[in-house]
Write a protein that holds these residues in place. Structure first.
Motif, PDB file in Angstrom:
ATOM      1  N   GLY A   1       0.793 -71.287 130.365  1.00  0.00           N
ATOM      2  CA  GLY A   1      -0.337 -70.826 129.332  1.00  0.00           C
ATOM      3  C   GLY A   1       0.042 -71.197 127.873  1.00  0.00           C
ATOM      4  O   GLY A   1      -0.606 -70.748 126.927  1.00  0.00           O
ATOM      5  N   GLY A   2       1.031 -72.174 127.926  1.00  0.00           N
ATOM      6  CA  GLY A   2       1.281 -72.717 126.495  1.00  0.00           C
ATOM      7  C   GLY A   2       2.213 -71.769 125.812  1.00  0.00           C
ATOM      8  O   GLY A   2       2.401 -72.144 124.603  1.00  0.00           O
ATOM      9  N   ARG A   3       2.926 -70.510 125.994  1.00  0.00           N
ATOM     10  CA  ARG A   3       3.712 -69.804 125.429  1.00  0.00           C
ATOM     11  C   ARG A   3       5.042 -70.564 124.887  1.00  0.00           C
ATOM     12  O   ARG A   3       5.512 -70.858 125.605  1.00  0.00           O
ATOM     13  CB  ARG A   3       4.039 -68.553 126.006  1.00  0.00           C
ATOM     14  CG  ARG A   3       4.462 -67.561 125.372  1.00  0.00           C
ATOM     15  CD  ARG A   3       4.403 -66.192 126.218  1.00  0.00           C
ATOM     16  NE  ARG A   3       5.376 -65.128 125.547  1.00  0.00           N
ATOM     17  CZ  ARG A   3       4.629 -64.159 124.793  1.00  0.00           C
ATOM     18  NH1 ARG A   3       3.400 -64.159 124.606  1.00  0.00           N
ATOM     19  NH2 ARG A   3       5.492 -63.223 124.165  1.00  0.00           N
ATOM     20  N   ARG A   4       5.139 -70.599 123.589  1.00  0.00           N
ATOM     21  CA  ARG A   4       6.293 -71.017 123.137  1.00  0.00           C
ATOM     22  C   ARG A   4       7.506 -70.128 122.978  1.00  0.00           C
ATOM     23  O   ARG A   4       7.316 -68.885 122.678  1.00  0.00           O
ATOM     24  CB  ARG A   4       6.170 -71.610 121.560  1.00  0.00           C
ATOM     25  CG  ARG A   4       5.033 -72.465 121.490  1.00  0.00           C
ATOM     26  CD  ARG A   4       4.524 -72.741 120.119  1.00  0.00           C
ATOM     27  NE  ARG A   4       3.680 -73.943 119.726  1.00  0.00           N
ATOM     28  CZ  ARG A   4       2.248 -74.106 120.213  1.00  0.00           C
ATOM     29  NH1 ARG A   4       1.802 -73.098 120.933  1.00  0.00           N
ATOM     30  NH2 ARG A   4       1.781 -75.243 119.743  1.00  0.00           N
ATOM     31  N   TYR A   5       8.606 -70.788 123.372  1.00  0.00           N
ATOM     32  CA  TYR A   5       9.881 -70.173 123.308  1.00  0.00           C
ATOM     33  C   TYR A   5      10.576 -70.936 122.313  1.00  0.00           C
ATOM     34  O   TYR A   5      11.231 -72.176 122.677  1.00  0.00           O
ATOM     35  CB  TYR A   5      10.536 -69.737 124.523  1.00  0.00           C
ATOM     36  CG  TYR A   5       9.700 -68.627 125.297  1.00  0.00           C
ATOM     37  CD1 TYR A   5      10.016 -67.348 125.076  1.00  0.00           C
ATOM     38  CD2 TYR A   5       8.609 -68.966 125.943  1.00  0.00           C
ATOM     39  CE1 TYR A   5       9.118 -66.325 125.600  1.00  0.00           C
ATOM     40  CE2 TYR A   5       8.057 -67.851 126.820  1.00  0.00           C
ATOM     41  CZ  TYR A   5       8.298 -66.903 126.563  1.00  0.00           C
ATOM     42  OH  TYR A   5       7.676 -65.823 127.321  1.00  0.00           O
ATOM     43  N   TYR A   6      11.209 -70.583 121.219  1.00  0.00           N
ATOM     44  CA  TYR A   6      12.165 -71.277 120.452  1.00  0.00           C
ATOM     45  C   TYR A   6      13.746 -71.203 120.557  1.00  0.00           C
ATOM     46  O   TYR A   6      13.990 -69.784 120.619  1.00  0.00           O
ATOM     47  CB  TYR A   6      11.789 -70.866 119.045  1.00  0.00           C
ATOM     48  CG  TYR A   6      10.328 -71.382 118.480  1.00  0.00           C
ATOM     49  CD1 TYR A   6      10.089 -72.546 118.005  1.00  0.00           C
ATOM     50  CD2 TYR A   6       9.397 -70.581 118.581  1.00  0.00           C
ATOM     51  CE1 TYR A   6       8.963 -73.115 117.685  1.00  0.00           C
ATOM     52  CE2 TYR A   6       8.060 -70.874 118.391  1.00  0.00           C
ATOM     53  CZ  TYR A   6       7.905 -72.217 117.670  1.00  0.00           C
ATOM     54  OH  TYR A   6       6.508 -72.408 117.266  1.00  0.00           O
ATOM     55  N   ARG A   7      14.471 -72.096 120.767  1.00  0.00           N
ATOM     56  CA  ARG A   7      15.854 -72.292 121.118  1.00  0.00           C
ATOM     57  C   ARG A   7      16.453 -71.793 119.605  1.00  0.00           C
ATOM     58  O   ARG A   7      16.052 -72.225 118.643  1.00  0.00           O
ATOM     59  CB  ARG A   7      16.264 -73.372 121.658  1.00  0.00           C
ATOM     60  CG  ARG A   7      15.649 -73.779 123.270  1.00  0.00           C
ATOM     61  CD  ARG A   7      16.064 -75.184 123.214  1.00  0.00           C
ATOM     62  NE  ARG A   7      15.354 -75.670 124.336  1.00  0.00           N
ATOM     63  CZ  ARG A   7      13.964 -76.406 124.283  1.00  0.00           C
ATOM     64  NH1 ARG A   7      13.628 -76.531 123.203  1.00  0.00           N
ATOM     65  NH2 ARG A   7      13.692 -76.750 125.197  1.00  0.00           N
TER      66      ARG A   7
END
Length: 135
Positions: free
Chosen positions: A44-50
């Protein structure tokens, strides 16, 4: 409502935007202007920032908002000096400073874990046998 996550935790775009006090569309725009920002994207294109992404974005925000650089100026700075020189060579070093705590288990728990390990070994063996016969 602020989220209390460890420094090492990944952040969603909403959490990061709230933490930094900027809009989510600004973060998405910066991704188009700074190729170094590469959050993980799930279904779904959900972003997770490291943690590294968070530090990079904080640096970009500081240059743009506090030091009044233009986007082109920050891009040029990154290109000329290099990311490691600006942000640091071992960026994640401080995220994992806390030493893991030793876990103490009693004899009953140790027995349960040993039994479970043996059962898993048996299941693995059975699965390997089935796999070998299906080739």
């Amino acid at each position: 409502m602020p989220v209390n996550k460890s420094k090492a935790a990944f952040r969603t775009i909403a959490e990061l935007a709230e933490e930094l006090g900027i809009a989510t569309h600004v973060l998405r725009f910066w991704e188009t202007k700074f190729e170094q920002i590469k959050p993980m994207k799930r279904s779904g294109g959900r972003r997770y920032y490291r943690p590294d992404d968070v530090e990079l974005i904080k640096t970009i925000k500081r240059y743009l908002y506090e030091e009044r650089y233009t986007i082109e100026g920050v891009q040029k700075l990154f290109k000329e000096r290099g990311m490691k020189a600006i942000i640091g060579e071992e960026i994640q070093k401080d995220f994992f400073e806390e030493a893991p705590q030793a876990i103490e288990i009693d004899d009953k728990a140790r027995g349960i874990l040993t039994n479970l390990q043996e059962q898993l070994g048996s299941i693995k063996s059975d699965l390997l046998k089935v796999l070998a016969t299906t080739k």
